[in-house]
Design an enzyme around this catalytic site. Sequence first.
Site, PDB file in Angstrom:
ATOM      1  N   ASP A  55       0.844  -1.202   0.000  1.00 18.57           N
ATOM      2  CA  ASP A  55       0.000   0.000   0.000  1.00 18.57           C
ATOM      3  C   ASP A  55       0.882   1.255   0.000  1.00 18.57           C
ATOM      4  OD1 ASP A  55       0.883  -0.147   2.604  1.00 18.57           O
ATOM      5  OD2 ASP A  55      -1.097   0.123   3.525  1.00 18.57           O
ATOM      6  N   SER A  56       2.215   1.050   0.028  1.00 19.77           N
ATOM      7  CA  SER A  56       3.141   2.163  -0.209  1.00 19.77           C
ATOM      8  C   SER A  56       2.858   2.813  -1.559  1.00 19.77           C
ATOM      9  CB  SER A  56       4.597   1.681  -0.159  1.00 19.77           C
ATOM     10  OG  SER A  56       4.780   0.545  -0.973  1.00 19.77           O
ATOM     11  N   GLU A 193       9.674  -3.967  10.206  1.00 18.25           N
ATOM     12  CA  GLU A 193      10.088  -2.686   9.612  1.00 18.25           C
ATOM     13  C   GLU A 193      10.622  -1.735  10.681  1.00 18.25           C
ATOM     14  OE1 GLU A 193       7.176  -0.937   7.011  1.00 18.25           O
ATOM     15  OE2 GLU A 193       8.260   0.966   6.883  1.00 18.25           O
TER      16      GLU A 193
HETATM   17  O1  KIV Z   1       3.567  -1.122   1.600  1.00 18.33           O
HETATM   18  C1  KIV Z   1       4.721  -1.535   1.553  1.00 18.33           C
HETATM   19  O2  KIV Z   1       5.468  -1.323   0.582  1.00 18.33           O
HETATM   20  C2  KIV Z   1       5.233  -2.281   2.693  1.00 18.33           C
HETATM   21  C3  KIV Z   1       6.699  -2.521   2.755  1.00 18.33           C
HETATM   22  C4  KIV Z   1       7.350  -1.291   3.233  1.00 18.33           C
HETATM   23  C5  KIV Z   1       7.034  -3.703   3.581  1.00 18.33           C
HETATM   24  O3  KIV Z   1       4.484  -2.641   3.542  1.00 18.33           O
END
Ligand code: KIV
Length: 307
Positions: A55-56, A193
């Site tokens: 969701d990044s 994280e």
């Molecule tokens: O949303 C994302 O890209 C993530 C990673 C940072 C692990 O959760």
Amino acid sequence: MSDKHTAAPSGSKISIHTLHAKKTRGEPITFLTAYDFPTAAALDRAGIDGILVGDSLGMVVLGYENTLPVTMQDMLHHCRAVSRGASRAHLVGDMPFMSYQASTAEALRNAGSLLQKGGMDAVKLEGGRERAQVIRAIIAAGIPVMGHLGLTPQSVHKLSGWKVQGKSPEAARAIIEDALILEDAGCYALVVESIPVEVAELITKRLDIPVIGIGAGIGCDGQILVTHDLLGLFDRFTPSFVKKYADLFSSMQRAFSQYIEDVKARRFPGAEHAHTMDSQAYRRLVQEIDMPGDSADRDEDSTTQYH
Ligand code: KIV
């Protein structure tokens, strides 16, 4: 001629079993994020073990301040594109904010959609002991779940910002306990994280399931980064734990500036970038449309050379 950088790696689909076997053998597991077809295809061909449609994407693709506005519709749109691009890598779809918190029934439906409509192999969701029940229900439905502890971006306001987690013995202990609870609930892997290296190592040693770190040091079973950070494609900020392997934002900006200059100076398109008519057909066309002042015989001195 084979090119080691473009040839697709041979081998079958990476499964959960493959990831567990890698942990057992002590072989590092590689994960990156992707949100679109070409990136997924490039990662797959490069031989990545797993792709997370994180969701990044809310921040690095859609331009939001954080991941909170991302919807199931956003996730499904990008999951489908990634699943069309990758055939070998293990694919994980992130459950967005409020897609699993309100009720177990909703969480089940949304997790199911990421596999059924999004083409994912598994889902990831954030949180520890407070998520154990919903995780059990999703796994009971046959959907593999990857956990996510430490700095959980969907709780950015609760955590008062993007801060390293688990620095005090009490906070570290709570994360380790949560990791054990998630493994017991049936998670097949865990992302940790922004936690201290020491805490990540303790978790990795304690757990039988693979632990994938981001900003958690070298002691994890595998690593993941946001691909846009690694490529230097997200210019707003870069976390200190990121190693930049390229500066694509600058490369893109340079290429766009050159294109703009070329178009303005009429250097693009050149003859090699244009389609032409057969000269006889062109003569006939000019005669037929009988355009006064338009010569059927092209000016040899013209800067636009068609034939
Ligand atoms: O949303 C994302 O890209 C993530 C990673 C940072 C692990 O959760």
